[in-house]
Write an enzyme that holds these catalytic residues in place. Structure first.
Site, PDB file in Angstrom:
ATOM      1  CB  CYS A 114      -0.661  -0.051   1.285  1.00 42.55           C
ATOM      2  SG  CYS A 114      -2.173   1.153   1.183  1.00 42.55           S
ATOM      3  CB  CYS A 115       3.878   2.399   1.915  1.00 37.24           C
ATOM      4  SG  CYS A 115       3.039   2.782   3.551  1.00 37.24           S
ATOM      5  CB  CYS A 198      -2.570   7.094   5.746  1.00 34.16           C
ATOM      6  SG  CYS A 198      -1.812   7.309   4.275  1.00 34.16           S
ATOM      7  CB  CYS A 201      -1.176   3.669   8.811  1.00 35.13           C
ATOM      8  SG  CYS A 201      -1.681   2.594   7.607  1.00 35.13           S
ATOM      9  CB  CYS A 225       6.029   5.280   3.849  1.00 34.74           C
ATOM     10  SG  CYS A 225       6.971   6.509   3.325  1.00 34.74           S
TER      11      CYS A 225
HETATM   12  S1  SF4 Z   1       0.444   4.757   5.724  1.00 36.23           S
HETATM   13 FE1  SF4 Z   1      -1.285   3.379   5.470  1.00 36.23          FE
HETATM   14  S2  SF4 Z   1      -2.769   3.995   4.211  1.00 36.23           S
HETATM   15 FE2  SF4 Z   1      -1.032   5.261   3.807  1.00 36.23          FE
HETATM   16  S3  SF4 Z   1      -0.094   4.453   2.200  1.00 36.23           S
HETATM   17 FE3  SF4 Z   1       0.966   3.299   3.829  1.00 36.23          FE
HETATM   18  S4  SF4 Z   1      -0.177   1.474   4.289  1.00 36.23           S
HETATM   19 FE4  SF4 Z   1      -1.531   2.624   3.109  1.00 36.23          FE
END
Ligand code: SF4
Length: 246
Positions: A114-115, A198, A201, A225
């Site tokens: 996701c990151c 985010c 998280c 991240c």
């Molecule tokens: S901080 Fe969380 S929601 Fe944001 S990009 Fe990374 S995993 Fe995804």
């Protein structure tokens, strides 16, 4: 000797320099890098306290210095509002966001992926589109376990310098700088957050580790991240196939 080439013991400087000496060192690092890279020097603004301190320092060196913001669909509404205010105040800030489709709750099942998609890919694009030769970050070596071994000047990617001009600042010194220079900060800090990311998280935390509230309950807890650890220069085998800029 050039400050950009210093071999100083950073751990000694964390406790050895006073607040004013640290501010002067940070300004000197940015000034020297700006003289060297000119418009190729660009600030990465995460909209957190460290970033806005670095942004303010950079503006003191040269008001025309550019910056980029990486935002995601998961940023808290307060951060999005703060981003709009900052961009209105500083039109030289470019916003990057990846709107690619991702599986539901990928942040829970695979936060690294996701990151990578939502943060690393847009950073790569910003580096390429803005012709960045030297990106400037608010990374600090006292923030947590994953940040102790960085340097003030790094070349993780060939032909891309990373400058961490407040690397040796402590959390208290960041707030000292922001208060003394009346820098506007993200309103979430007033709620008790110490490190912002985010919404799914990021939790409010206290204690030794400033980043302990990030990715709580995952293997990534208190971690990174990826923008500070993964390659950012695009190569022919990395042409950002998963980037969707709407
Ligand atoms: S901080 Fe969380 S929601 Fe944001 S990009 Fe990374 S995993 Fe995804």
């Amino acid at each position: 000797m050039s400050l950009l080439e210093n071999k100083d013991d950073l751990k000694e400087l964390v406790d050895g320099l006073n607040f004013k000496e640290k501010v002067d060192r940070s300004l000197a690092l940015i000034r020297e890098a700006y003289e060297k890279y000119g418009d190729g020097l660009v600030v990465a603004d995460s909209l957190g306290k460290d970033s806005v301190a670095v942004w303010d320092l950079a503006k003191k060196v040269a008001p025309e210095i550019r910056g980029f913001i990486i935002t995601t669909r998961f940023k808290p509404k307060e951060t999005v509002q703060f981003m709009h205010e900052e961009v209105a105040r500083y039109p030289e800030l470019e916003v990057y966001k990846n709107d690619v489709e991702i599986p539901d709750k990928l942040y829970a099942t695979d936060p690294d992926r996701c990151c990578h998609l939502l943060k690393v890919e847009p950073t790569r694009l910003a580096v390429e589109e803005m012709n960045v030769q030297c990106w400037v970050t608010g990374l600090r070596c006292t923030e947590g376990r994953t940040r102790v071994d960085f340097k003030e000047v790094e070349e993780r990617d060939k032909d891309l310098i990373k400058l961490n001009p407040i690397l040796i600042w402590k959390e208290r010194e960041v707030w000292q700088y922001l208060a003394l220079n009346r820098v506007t900060v993200n309103p979430l800090y007033a709620e008790g957050y110490r490190s912002l990311g985010c919404a799914p998280c990021t939790k409010i935390s206290h204690g030794e580790d400033e980043r302990a509230g990030r990715w709580v309950g995952t293997s990534k807890c208190g971690g990174e991240c990826g923008i500070h650890t993964r390659p950012l220069k695009m190569t022919e085998s990395c042409v950002c196939p998963e980037y969707d800029r709407k």
